[in-house]
Design a protein around this motif. Structure first.
Motif, PDB file in Angstrom:
ATOM      1  N   ARG A 180       0.819  -1.211   0.000  1.00  0.00           N
ATOM      2  CA  ARG A 180       0.000   0.000   0.000  1.00  0.00           C
ATOM      3  C   ARG A 180       0.855   1.265   0.000  1.00  0.00           C
ATOM      4  N   ILE A 181       1.959   1.239   0.725  1.00  0.00           N
ATOM      5  CA  ILE A 181       2.845   2.413   0.762  1.00  0.00           C
ATOM      6  C   ILE A 181       3.407   2.686  -0.644  1.00  0.00           C
ATOM      7  N   ALA A 182       3.907   1.619  -1.273  1.00  0.00           N
ATOM      8  CA  ALA A 182       4.494   1.803  -2.615  1.00  0.00           C
ATOM      9  C   ALA A 182       3.434   2.300  -3.604  1.00  0.00           C
ATOM     10  N   ARG A 183       2.230   1.808  -3.443  1.00  0.00           N
ATOM     11  CA  ARG A 183       1.145   2.245  -4.317  1.00  0.00           C
ATOM     12  C   ARG A 183       0.805   3.714  -4.059  1.00  0.00           C
ATOM     13  N   TYR A 184       0.797   4.082  -2.802  1.00  0.00           N
ATOM     14  CA  TYR A 184       0.510   5.471  -2.447  1.00  0.00           C
ATOM     15  C   TYR A 184       1.536   6.398  -3.094  1.00  0.00           C
TER      16      TYR A 184
END
Ligand code: ARG
Length: 623
Positions: A180-184
């Motif tokens: 989720r962090i990388a996607r954000y």
């Protein structure tokens, strides 16, 4: 544009400063302005400009958070760094630079202290403007990368037909957050569960089934018709069959031998065995999906070890042909040791002496397939840190044999063990391996008790709310530790509404939600609000936390470190709660002031919820 020569301060200076400020604020569309810089970069840029104006190199203007918060908020040590190059006393350089900073709209104070530090305080306008820019930007000013990466995350890694246990919790929770962090941050991320669906456990189950129900059509080798659609077992039967079979194989060599043969038959395509295996896979995957859904963990790919079975022969031939693999005591291996090694790195075994593939083999073949099908820039493995040597071998082997592109990075994020209060790996009260389902049920139950003891709530709502809070307790309890460290699972501490816990953070957001709701109920509009200049220290502290958001998100991404988001979220919640306790928000009579606070609250809530979202949990409406 206003330029001031040397220390010359002209009367218009102040006016010019204000005009410039207004112009910059209004003119948000120019090239420079449309990109939202990180707060510290913005400050560094401003000080850098002053260095340049004074005739020094811009890079000296790097600003950091002050290590003397009693004296100032930020500092720049560039004058000391430049002293040698420019053969000048640092204090002289600093004085010249400070002179240019007097006209800066960014700083309200730029003070020189011996031997040449620049002590800086940011102007209230600057903070206010930054917060309002954040509020109106997509993702609060986190910039989309110029070239988004394609990142594959290999996490979860459950084994089919074996129930999930606490060991699987960390991979799922950490992997989900990293995804989720990388996607954000704007990257293309693919999460792959990498099921263990091809090993001996399959042969064991088949062996036990054959013993119990020899008449099943799957065991009739002359059968040529279609196999039934319905599986000949349920998930609970399956979960009993596997441990029974595994136990027997440890005591009975002949049983184990048969299980190995059956694994071999399955892998070599015996029809009935493949059909049975499909049933095992379906029943087990349905159950896994339910479990992961309860954890708010979602995989994009449900690929498994079995998916690469067919490409193994091709890979083995290639490794032999290119001279990478050689025989050693009957087995096929690739040497992966390097001269600089300080510890022994054994060769990577590709095939056993009986020709069987291993865990290594499927991981290497998976890398090959991932490169072919997805060409990722990066593959991150979220696996127990006890597998670090194993992954070192696999990565080296993949590089040496050129299965992986030079530009593709392979990263191993090894996590530590979840321990009980006794400091030993977490067990059930009876000393057995704790099933994940039971752990979740325990924490849900504890949360429900806490909720019902503190307030009146209808049974159904209480139950649903307690699940939402319990998830935050579980995930935050895990993620707030650096992944590689072991941690103690402490149900009392994790479910507490006070301290560094998931429920405390949720409670903070729920508190803000309720204030915003009451403001709206009293006729206030939540649209078109803007943060005002701060009016007290606790408000300023909250603002100063908020402006850090995009740089925290960036470092959590770069360092693959969800715990940094946790620490930030906790600081943010504390800053909010101090402000809240010192300020009578809703009863404030100055409506404009109140509206500014509401804007600040609303931004705080949105930022906090974005942090929670990348950690993989969310706040309820009330609790
Ligand atoms: N199924 C493995 C286990 O339970 C974990 C898989 C990790 N991922 C991988 N690509 N090897 O240990």
């Amino acid at each position: 544009m206003c330029f001031f020569q040397g220390g010359e301060r002209i009367a218009e200076a102040e006016e010019c400063r204000v005009n410039n400020f207004i112009k910059n604020t209004a003119n948000a569309e120019t090239e420079e302005q449309s990109k939202m810089k990180k707060f510290l970069d913005l400050l560094s840029n401003e000080v850098g400009k002053a260095f340049e104006q004074a005739g020094y190199e811009k890079e000296l203007g790097r600003v950091t958070i002050s290590n003397r918060p009693d004296l100032c908020e930020y500092q720049c040590n560039g004058a000391m760094a430049g002293a040698k190059k420019y053969k000048k006393a640092p204090v002289m350089i600093a004085n010249e630079v400070a002179e240019f900073l007097k006209s800066s709209e960014v700083f309200e104070k730029a003070e020189v202290v011996p031997p040449g530090f620049l002590n800086l305080n940011v102007s209230a306008e600057m903070i206010q403007k930054y917060l309002n820019d954040m509020a109106s930007s997509d993702k609060f000013g986190v910039e989309a990368p110029a070239q988004p990466k394609k990142i594959m995350i290999d996490y979860g890694g459950p084994n089919v037909a074996k129930p999930l246990h606490v060991g699987h919790l960390r991979s799922a929770v950490i992997g989900e957050s990293i995804k989720r962090i990388a996607r954000y941050m704007g990257h293309n991320v693919i999460g792959d569960i990498h099921l263990g669906d091809w090993g001996l456990q399959m042969g064991l189950i088949i062996t036990e089934l054959k013993l119990r129900q020899p008449d099943l059509v799957y065991f009739d080798e002359s059968y040529e018709g279609e196999y039934p659609e319905e599986a000949p077992f349920t998930i609970s039967e399956l979960e009993e069959i596997y441990p029974t079979a595994s136990g027997k194989s440890k005591e009975d060599a002949a049983y184990k031998e048969e299980a190995m043969q059956n694994t071999f038959k399955l892998q070599n395509g015996v029809r009935g065995y493949r059909a049975l295996w499909k049933h095992i896979l379906n029943v087990s995957v349905t159950d896994l999906k339910k479990n992961y859904e309860n954890l708010s963990v979602e995989f994009d790919l449900w690929k498994g070890e079995s998916d690469v079975h067919d490409v193994i022969p091709e890979m083995v031939d290639y490794m032999k042909k290119e001279g990478y693999a050689h025989e050693s005591e009957g087995a096929l291996v690739v040497d992966v040791k390097e001269e600089t090694d300080t510890k022994e790195i054994p060769p990577c075994m590709i095939l056993k002496s009986d020709g069987a593939a291993l865990y290594n083999t499927t991981d290497l073949a998976t890398i090959m397939v991932r490169m072919r099908e997805y060409k990722p820039d990066e593959i991150i493995y979220v696996v127990d840190k006890r597998q670090d040597l194993y992954f070192e071998q696999v990565f080296r082997c993949a590089r040496k044999t050129k299965l992986v592109d030079e530009n593709t990075s392979l990263k191993f994020l090894g996590f530590g063990t979840m321990n009980g209060k006794d400091g030993k790996p977490f067990k059930t009260r009876q000393g057995g391996v704790m099933r994940l389902e039971h752990l979740i049920a325990d924490i849900n139950e504890e949360m429900l008790k806490k909720i019902l003891s503190g307030r009146e709530m209808e049974a159904k709502e209480a139950e649903e709310t307690s699940k939402v809070i319990a998830l935050s307790a579980l995930k935050y309890g895990d993620l707030s530790n650096q992944a590689s460290k072991d941690y103690v699972f402490d149900i009392d501490r994790f479910t507490s509404f006070e301290g560094d816990t998931g429920p405390y953070l949720l409670y903070t957001v729920v508190r803000i939600k309720s204030i915003l709701k009451r403001y709206a109920e009293n006729g206030g509009s939540l649209e078109g609000l803007a943060c005002k200049n701060y009016s007290n220290t606790s408000e300023k502290n909250l603002m100063m936390q908020l402006v850090l958001f995009n740089s925290v998100m960036e470092s959590a991404y770069e360092e693959i470190a969800p715990h940094k988001i946790c620490a930030y979220l906790y600081d943010l919640a504390n800053a909010f709660n101090s402000f809240y306790h010192e300020t009578k928000i809703l009863s404030e009579e100055d409506e404009a002031k109140k509206a500014g606070w509401i804007a600040l609250l609303s931004l705080t809530k949105d930022v906090a919820e974005s942090c929670m979202d990348v950690l993989g949990f969310s706040a309820p409406e009330r609790m």
